[in-house]
Design a protein around this motif. Structure first.
Motif, short mmCIF file in Angstrom:
data_model
loop_
_atom_site.label_atom_id
_atom_site.label_comp_id
_atom_site.label_asym_id
_atom_site.label_seq_id
_atom_site.Cartn_x
_atom_site.Cartn_y
_atom_site.Cartn_z
N ILE A 55 0.84 -1.20 0.00
CA ILE A 55 0.00 0.00 0.00
C ILE A 55 0.87 1.25 0.00
N ALA A 56 1.90 1.27 0.84
CA ALA A 56 2.81 2.42 0.87
C ALA A 56 3.56 2.57 -0.44
N ALA A 57 3.93 1.46 -1.08
CA ALA A 57 4.64 1.52 -2.36
C ALA A 57 3.74 2.09 -3.46
N PHE A 58 2.47 1.70 -3.48
CA PHE A 58 1.53 2.31 -4.43
C PHE A 58 1.37 3.80 -4.11
N GLY A 59 1.30 4.14 -2.83
CA GLY A 59 1.18 5.54 -2.43
C GLY A 59 2.35 6.37 -2.91
N ALA A 60 3.55 5.83 -2.82
CA ALA A 60 4.75 6.55 -3.26
C ALA A 60 4.73 6.81 -4.77
N LEU A 61 4.03 5.97 -5.52
CA LEU A 61 3.94 6.14 -6.98
C LEU A 61 2.66 6.84 -7.43
N ASN A 62 1.82 7.27 -6.48
CA ASN A 62 0.53 7.85 -6.84
C ASN A 62 0.67 9.00 -7.83
N GLY A 63 1.64 9.88 -7.64
CA GLY A 63 1.83 11.00 -8.54
C GLY A 63 2.15 10.55 -9.96
N GLU A 64 2.93 9.49 -10.08
CA GLU A 64 3.27 8.97 -11.41
C GLU A 64 2.04 8.37 -12.09
N PHE A 65 1.20 7.68 -11.32
CA PHE A 65 -0.04 7.16 -11.89
C PHE A 65 -0.93 8.33 -12.31
N ALA A 66 -1.05 9.34 -11.46
CA ALA A 66 -1.87 10.51 -11.78
C ALA A 66 -1.37 11.21 -13.04
N ASP A 67 -0.05 11.28 -13.22
CA ASP A 67 0.53 11.88 -14.43
C ASP A 67 0.11 11.13 -15.68
N ARG A 68 -0.29 9.89 -15.52
CA ARG A 68 -0.71 9.05 -16.65
C ARG A 68 -2.24 8.96 -16.74
N ASP A 69 -2.91 9.89 -16.08
CA ASP A 69 -4.37 9.96 -16.10
C ASP A 69 -5.01 8.72 -15.50
N ALA A 70 -4.39 8.20 -14.43
CA ALA A 70 -4.89 7.00 -13.75
C ALA A 70 -5.14 7.30 -12.28
N VAL A 71 -6.15 6.65 -11.73
CA VAL A 71 -6.43 6.72 -10.30
C VAL A 71 -6.20 5.34 -9.69
N ILE A 72 -5.79 5.34 -8.44
CA ILE A 72 -5.55 4.11 -7.71
C ILE A 72 -6.66 3.92 -6.69
N TYR A 73 -7.18 2.70 -6.62
CA TYR A 73 -8.14 2.32 -5.59
C TYR A 73 -7.58 1.09 -4.87
N GLY A 74 -7.29 1.22 -3.58
CA GLY A 74 -6.87 0.09 -2.77
C GLY A 74 -8.10 -0.51 -2.11
N ILE A 75 -8.20 -1.83 -2.08
CA ILE A 75 -9.45 -2.48 -1.65
C ILE A 75 -9.16 -3.73 -0.82
N SER A 76 -9.92 -3.86 0.28
CA SER A 76 -9.94 -5.12 1.03
C SER A 76 -11.35 -5.32 1.56
N THR A 77 -11.56 -6.45 2.21
CA THR A 77 -12.88 -6.75 2.77
C THR A 77 -13.04 -6.21 4.19
N ASP A 78 -12.05 -5.48 4.68
CA ASP A 78 -12.18 -4.85 6.00
C ASP A 78 -13.15 -3.68 5.92
#
Length: 179
Positions: A55-78
């Motif tokens: 989760i932290a590793a995806f968070g560290a790359l969030n800006g790079e995903f956003a630069d590519r017009d992508a959003v991240i959704y992290g999901i669990s059953t909690d």
């Protein structure tokens, strides 16, 4: 399990978007962020050992995903309350820049086919859906093995070229041409 070429199923889930209880919760649906690429990644359980590293590793790359017009959704059953407590109590998750979705009724994870049969929790599944909601990438790891968010970003880059990309291709490199 849904796979490449399938339509991302409709979903409407409660999410945690901050650590402040007054503004921590938001609804996220399949129509949130229209026109964006969507990266959905699932983890087994909050308050565990491998999950926060991913989760932290995806968070560290969030800006790079956003630069590519992508959003991240992290999901669990909690539940969203467990997500909030985890974010409030884990320094690596406190400033997470993307929502943590709660699939407590297991509707999305069931529709996608990413529930572990014996454990009843999500497998470490990662999906990329294009702006039309078509699944273009799927990867699933065993419960004990963390994934590589940098590889997910590389695959997104390759998908967005709409070209033939060779093994280990990196953004900016030449693509293949059919003879």
């Amino acid at each position: 399990m849904l796979t490449v070429g399938d339509k991302l199923p409709a979903f409407d889930l409660q999410a945690v978007v901050s650590t402040d209880p007054r503004s921590a919760f938001a609804r996220i649906t399949d129509t949130t962020n229209p026109g964006k690429w969507k990266v959905l990644f699932f983890w087994p359980k909050d308050f565990t050992f491998v999950c926060p590293t991913e989760i932290a590793a995806f968070g560290a790359l969030n800006g790079e995903f956003a630069d590519r017009d992508a959003v991240i959704y992290g999901i669990s059953t909690d539940s969203e309350y467990v997500h909030l407590a985890w974010r409030q109590n884990h320094k690596d998750l406190a400033k997470l820049p993307f929502p943590m979705l709660s699939d407590i009724k297991r509707e999305l994870s069931t529709a996608l086919g990413v529930l572990h049969r014996e454990e009843g929790v999500c497998l470490r599944a990662t999906l990329i859906a294009d702006p039309e909601g078509i699944i273009r990438f799927v990867s699933v790891n065993d419960l004990s093995v963390g994934r590589n968010p940098q590889e997910v970003l590389r695959v997104l880059d390759a998908l967005q070229t709409d070209e033939l990309c060779p093994c280990n291709w990196q953004k900016g490199e030449s693509v293949l041409t059919a003879a």
